[in-house]
Design an enzyme around this catalytic site. Structure first.
Site, PDB file in Angstrom:
ATOM      1  N   SER A  99      38.675 -66.816 -24.631  1.00 38.18           N
ATOM      2  CA  SER A  99      37.768 -67.499 -25.574  1.00 38.18           C
ATOM      3  C   SER A  99      36.297 -67.171 -25.379  1.00 38.18           C
ATOM      4  O   SER A  99      35.471 -67.565 -26.198  1.00 38.18           O
ATOM      5  CB  SER A  99      37.959 -69.011 -25.479  1.00 38.18           C
ATOM      6  OG  SER A  99      39.171 -69.353 -26.095  1.00 38.18           O
ATOM      7  N   LYS A 111      34.680 -65.512 -28.206  1.00 39.59           N
ATOM      8  CA  LYS A 111      34.264 -66.272 -29.396  1.00 39.59           C
ATOM      9  C   LYS A 111      32.739 -66.354 -29.535  1.00 39.59           C
ATOM     10  O   LYS A 111      32.219 -66.522 -30.634  1.00 39.59           O
ATOM     11  CB  LYS A 111      34.868 -67.691 -29.345  1.00 39.59           C
ATOM     12  CG  LYS A 111      36.404 -67.698 -29.381  1.00 39.59           C
ATOM     13  CD  LYS A 111      36.943 -69.101 -29.088  1.00 39.59           C
ATOM     14  CE  LYS A 111      38.467 -69.138 -29.103  1.00 39.59           C
ATOM     15  NZ  LYS A 111      38.976 -70.478 -28.713  1.00 39.59           N
ATOM     16  N   VAL A 138      40.604 -69.115 -21.185  1.00 41.04           N
ATOM     17  CA  VAL A 138      41.782 -69.470 -20.381  1.00 41.04           C
ATOM     18  C   VAL A 138      42.174 -68.392 -19.374  1.00 41.04           C
ATOM     19  O   VAL A 138      43.064 -68.610 -18.559  1.00 41.04           O
ATOM     20  CB  VAL A 138      43.037 -69.847 -21.211  1.00 41.04           C
ATOM     21  CG1 VAL A 138      42.905 -71.205 -21.848  1.00 41.04           C
ATOM     22  CG2 VAL A 138      43.394 -68.786 -22.205  1.00 41.04           C
TER      23      VAL A 138
HETATM   24  N1  GLN Z   1      43.621 -66.684 -26.942  1.00 40.23           N
HETATM   25  C1  GLN Z   1      43.609 -68.033 -26.468  1.00 40.23           C
HETATM   26  C2  GLN Z   1      44.302 -68.939 -27.463  1.00 40.23           C
HETATM   27  O1  GLN Z   1      44.137 -68.746 -28.614  1.00 40.23           O
HETATM   28  C3  GLN Z   1      42.200 -68.478 -26.245  1.00 40.23           C
HETATM   29  C4  GLN Z   1      42.090 -69.904 -25.754  1.00 40.23           C
HETATM   30  C5  GLN Z   1      41.064 -70.098 -24.682  1.00 40.23           C
HETATM   31  O2  GLN Z   1      40.628 -69.173 -24.021  1.00 40.23           O
HETATM   32  N2  GLN Z   1      40.705 -71.354 -24.478  1.00 40.23           N
HETATM   33  O3  GLN Z   1      45.004 -69.854 -27.124  1.00 40.23           O
END
Ligand code: GLN
Length: 312
Positions: free
Chosen positions: A68, A71, A265
């Site tokens: 994430s 993002k 994550v």
């Molecule tokens: N690719 C992960 C998901 O969509 C990203 C989530 C995260 O890093 N919090 O679940």
């Protein structure tokens, strides 16, 4: 490149050594099967200061799945493409719920709370895709990552992308639900494909800290001096990182660390010290909100030692 401030170098070295041996390491994410393979004992930390000096410790050169954290960069790109029109599709408020929450999206009629929860980031990816081929959109995202990190070797871990593509049923639910409200405009599979792939970008702490520099320095790319974005936009992205970058753990992160930050994550966190430094930390074990446990502990210690909290 000259040496970083001795106090900073010492803090990074000591915190890295301390974190390496701690036993409370959190739990490695397993809902994306490929991520479950990562060594929970890994720890990396890298700080790039305003002069471009680098202080690093532990596994700062080992690439990990940024998830994430990507993002932040897709939001930056999408704002460049769509400007304030982006906010017709995504809100700017902290969610107070999990990163992959489904229930909130129904209450709010398909408009995600912010660009950092999964639903919001999928909507942002859809904006970048904007009728192009998924391969082209992904190429654009990767070129941007390589540009801001000054590193052409940054790439996508195809195994992580495939692993999430096979198991990302919740994200598919979020995307389909938003599609029913017209918030997603491309074919859902295309948007999700690009989203899974940008989450699967692999970078080391050093590469990530380099990539975050423009946010620490008013939107300017420090080596070329080019404006990646304007100062107001950089300020606003930092504001969103502070309020929404750690999902329902954002309040706790602001309270303990006092810096804009974005977690993933994969166990990484990018944190920004406005005007001063860009920091990346990586420890794969997560807390209950899906944020790196020791990543937060290390940033709390570093921010305290350096007097970096934006709250004085
Ligand atoms: N690719 C992960 C998901 O969509 C990203 C989530 C995260 O890093 N919090 O679940």
């Amino acid at each position: 490149m000259s040496a970083p401030d001795a106090r900073l170098a010492e803090a990074v070295r000591e915190i890295s050594a301390d974190m390496k041996q701690r036993r409370d390491r959190g739990t490695v994410a397993s809902y994306i099967p490929e991520l479950a393979q990562v060594d929970p004992g890994a720890f990396g930390l890298c700080v790039v200061d305003a002069q471009g000096n680098v202080a690093e410790g532990g596994d700062a050169a080992v690439p990990f799945s940024i998830q994430s954290i990507s993002k932040v960069f897709t939001l930056t790109l999408a704002l460049g493409m769509a400007g304030d029109r982006l906010w017709e599709r995504v809100g700017r408020e902290p969610s107070g719920s999990a990163f992959n929450s489904v229930v909130q999206l129904e209450y709010e009629r398909g408009i995600p709370r912010n660009p950092f929860i999964n639903a919001g980031a999928i909507a942002v990816t859809d904006l970048i895709l904007a009728g192009h081929k998924p391969r082209e959109a992904l190429g654009e995202i990767l070129r941007f990552m390589r540009f801001v990190s000054d590193d052409d070797t940054v790439s996508i871990d195809e195994r992580v992308a495939a692993s999430e593509q096979r198991t990302g049923f919740r994200n598919a639910a979020l995307a389909n639900y938003m599609k029913s409200f017209g918030v997603i405009t491309n074919p859902v599979d295309f948007t999700l494909g690009v989203y899974f792939h940008h989450c699967a970008i692999a970078m080391s702490c050093r590469q990530l800290a380099m990539a975050g520099r423009f946010l620490a320095h008013g939107g300017r790319h420090p080596t070329t001096g080019h404006a990646v974005i304007g100062p107001q936009r950089a300020r606003r992205i930092n504001a969103l990182m502070l309020t929404c970058g750690h999902y329902d753990g954002s309040g706790e992160f602001a309270y303990r660390v006092g810096l804009p930050g974005k977690s993933g994550v994969g166990g990484g966190v990018l944190a920004i010290v406005p005007g001063q430094a860009s920091i990346a930390v990586w420890s794969p074990g997560l807390d209950a909100s899906g944020n790196s446990h020791l990543g937060r502990v290390a940033l709390q210690e570093l921010s305290k030692r350096m007097g970096w909290s934006i709250f004085g």
